[in-house]
Design a protein around this motif. Structure first.
Motif, short mmCIF file in Angstrom:
data_model
loop_
_atom_site.label_atom_id
_atom_site.label_comp_id
_atom_site.label_asym_id
_atom_site.label_seq_id
_atom_site.Cartn_x
_atom_site.Cartn_y
_atom_site.Cartn_z
N ARG A 113 47.47 -115.12 -56.84
CA ARG A 113 48.15 -116.14 -57.63
C ARG A 113 48.14 -115.79 -59.12
NH1 ARG A 113 44.88 -120.06 -56.99
NH2 ARG A 113 44.14 -120.16 -59.13
N LEU A 114 47.14 -115.02 -59.55
CA LEU A 114 47.07 -114.65 -60.97
C LEU A 114 48.20 -113.70 -61.36
CD1 LEU A 114 43.24 -114.01 -61.45
CD2 LEU A 114 44.52 -116.13 -61.72
N GLU A 115 48.83 -113.08 -60.37
CA GLU A 115 49.92 -112.12 -60.57
C GLU A 115 49.39 -110.82 -61.16
OE1 GLU A 115 53.38 -113.58 -62.51
OE2 GLU A 115 53.48 -115.40 -61.30
N ILE A 116 49.46 -109.78 -60.34
CA ILE A 116 48.93 -108.47 -60.71
C ILE A 116 49.59 -107.92 -61.97
CG2 ILE A 116 48.66 -106.09 -59.93
CD1 ILE A 116 46.80 -108.10 -58.59
N LYS A 117 50.86 -108.24 -62.19
CA LYS A 117 51.55 -107.70 -63.37
C LYS A 117 50.88 -108.15 -64.67
CE LYS A 117 55.09 -111.37 -63.49
NZ LYS A 117 54.67 -111.98 -64.76
N ASP A 118 50.19 -109.30 -64.61
CA ASP A 118 49.48 -109.77 -65.80
C ASP A 118 48.19 -108.97 -66.04
OD1 ASP A 118 51.36 -111.67 -66.23
OD2 ASP A 118 50.24 -113.31 -65.30
N LEU A 119 47.77 -108.21 -65.03
CA LEU A 119 46.50 -107.49 -65.12
C LEU A 119 46.69 -106.00 -65.36
CD1 LEU A 119 44.65 -109.16 -62.10
CD2 LEU A 119 44.53 -109.82 -64.50
N LEU A 120 47.93 -105.56 -65.56
CA LEU A 120 48.20 -104.13 -65.66
C LEU A 120 47.52 -103.47 -66.84
CD1 LEU A 120 51.97 -103.93 -64.62
CD2 LEU A 120 49.95 -103.37 -63.27
N ARG A 121 47.23 -104.23 -67.89
CA ARG A 121 46.57 -103.65 -69.06
C ARG A 121 45.08 -103.96 -69.07
NH1 ARG A 121 50.41 -105.65 -73.84
NH2 ARG A 121 48.91 -104.52 -75.13
N TRP A 122 44.58 -104.26 -67.87
CA TRP A 122 43.16 -104.53 -67.72
C TRP A 122 42.58 -103.60 -66.66
CZ3 TRP A 122 40.55 -108.37 -70.48
CH2 TRP A 122 41.37 -109.24 -71.22
N LYS A 123 41.36 -103.15 -66.87
CA LYS A 123 40.60 -102.50 -65.81
C LYS A 123 39.92 -103.62 -65.03
CE LYS A 123 39.65 -98.32 -68.49
NZ LYS A 123 38.58 -97.47 -69.07
N ALA A 124 39.99 -103.57 -63.73
CA ALA A 124 39.50 -104.71 -62.95
C ALA A 124 38.70 -104.26 -61.75
CB ALA A 124 40.66 -105.59 -62.51
N CYS A 125 37.75 -105.08 -61.38
CA CYS A 125 36.97 -104.85 -60.17
C CYS A 125 36.71 -106.21 -59.54
CB CYS A 125 35.65 -104.16 -60.50
SG CYS A 125 34.58 -103.94 -59.07
N PHE A 126 36.99 -106.31 -58.26
CA PHE A 126 36.83 -107.56 -57.54
C PHE A 126 35.78 -107.36 -56.46
CE2 PHE A 126 38.68 -109.58 -53.54
CZ PHE A 126 37.99 -110.76 -53.69
N MET A 127 34.77 -108.19 -56.42
CA MET A 127 33.74 -108.03 -55.41
C MET A 127 33.41 -109.36 -54.74
SD MET A 127 30.29 -107.38 -57.68
CE MET A 127 30.93 -105.83 -58.31
N THR A 128 33.14 -109.26 -53.44
CA THR A 128 32.69 -110.41 -52.67
C THR A 128 31.19 -110.26 -52.43
OG1 THR A 128 34.82 -110.64 -51.57
CG2 THR A 128 32.94 -111.66 -50.50
N ILE A 129 30.46 -111.32 -52.68
CA ILE A 129 29.00 -111.27 -52.60
C ILE A 129 28.55 -112.23 -51.52
CG2 ILE A 129 26.84 -111.61 -53.87
CD1 ILE A 129 28.67 -111.11 -56.44
#
Length: 302
Positions: A113-129
């Motif tokens: 929902r955040l829309e990946i195109k908004d994150l293109l200028r970010w380095k990102a890591c998503f983790m489930t704990i």
């Protein structure tokens, strides 16, 4: 000598109280400024979620974001839910979003929902704990290392922190029955079900609204929902429909308890999202066999 020791002890106490007050005022400022929290209080919230994961098997997820260049847009922040916790590290342009009681599929749907195109200028890591023994610092260190491997992202990179060794999976059984006397008889019998290697956790509800408000259904593990036909009102039918619309709908196995249903009733129930029927009077040997098979087929309860 005692005076010197007492003085040193008093100074340590004053220093401890001073640090506590500073952290408290920092948290208060964060709360006043809105939904963005100072990164210094992240370990506290992380530990609360970790305790929930350890005790109740509620997983949670973390999205780590680091700007790959100055002026990276923050438009994705507007799409966060009120329950999502956003932390900001002022030393570097780093944000991390904590999704409370959200397993991989729920959190992935939120990130979508955040829309990946908004994150293109970010380095990102998503983790489930799950119930990992990793501390908040270790989780963030892992996120930083993984995020730094990338120049940019076209998708959110996922890292799963596994459960601590030696933990047992849980099979959640939810029994919706308006007759409290009948529920009080059924619940102990369900608790006696042997579904090794997983343990059984049973809850009873008078109606679908109680179940919908239950925290236990937030667990990412397998959830068996029994609905007695006495409770199968329009609200419960809507509940079944809504459960099937959730991003992690496959964690629910819905069973309708009824007398001998007609073929039309069975067809309607399956179209709505019911997985199986339990015919009254209930054969607990047959029901236990069904649950054992379900656990085997699902493998790890999710």
């Amino acid at each position: 000598m005692g005076t010197v020791e007492g003085s040193a002890s008093g100074k340590k106490r004053e220093e401890w109280l001073g640090n506590l007050l500073r952290e408290g005022s920092r948290l208060e400022r964060s709360l006043k400024e809105g939904s963005i929290y100072d990164a210094a209080v992240f370990p506290l919230f992380y530990r609360i979620q970790q305790t929930m994961a350890e005790r109740y098997r509620y997983p949670f997820s973390l999205l780590y974001l680091e700007a790959s260049d100055q002026g990276a847009p923050l438009t994705f922040l507007e799409r966060l839910r009120e329950v999502d916790l956003l932390f900001y590290c002022s030393e570097k342009e780093r944000y991390f979003v904590l999704f409370p009681c959200a397993g991989r599929k729920e959190a992935a749907a939120l990130i979508k929902r955040l829309e990946i195109k908004d994150l293109l200028r970010w380095k990102a890591c998503f983790m489930t704990i799950c119930d990992s023994s990793k501390s908040a610092g270790e989780a963030l260190e892992t996120a930083v290392q993984e995020a730094c491997r990338m120049d940019g992202i076209q998708d959110v990179y996922e890292v799963v922190l596994p459960p601590a060794s030696g933990t047992r999976e849980t099979l959640f059984i939810h029994y919706i029955e308006p007759d409290r006397a009948a529920a009080s008889i059924m619940a102990p019998l369900l608790k006696q079900m042997r579904t090794d290697p997983v343990k059984v956790h049973v809850n009873t509800y008078e109606n679908g609204r109680e179940f919908a408000a239950s925290l236990d259904r937030n667990s990412d593990e397998l959830q068996v929902v029994f609905i007695h036909d006495r409770a199968a009102s329009r609200a419960e039918m809507e509940l079944i429909h809504n459960l099937r619309q959730e991003p992690n709908a496959d964690k629910y196995y819905i069973m309708l308890i009824s007398g001998v249903p007609s073929s039309e009733e069975i067809e309607y129930a399956h179209r709505l999202g019911v997985d199986d029927y339990v015919i009254t009077p209930v054969s607990f040997a047959l029901l236990e066999a069904k649950l054992k098979r379900l656990v085997r087929e699902r493998g790890r309860c999710r």
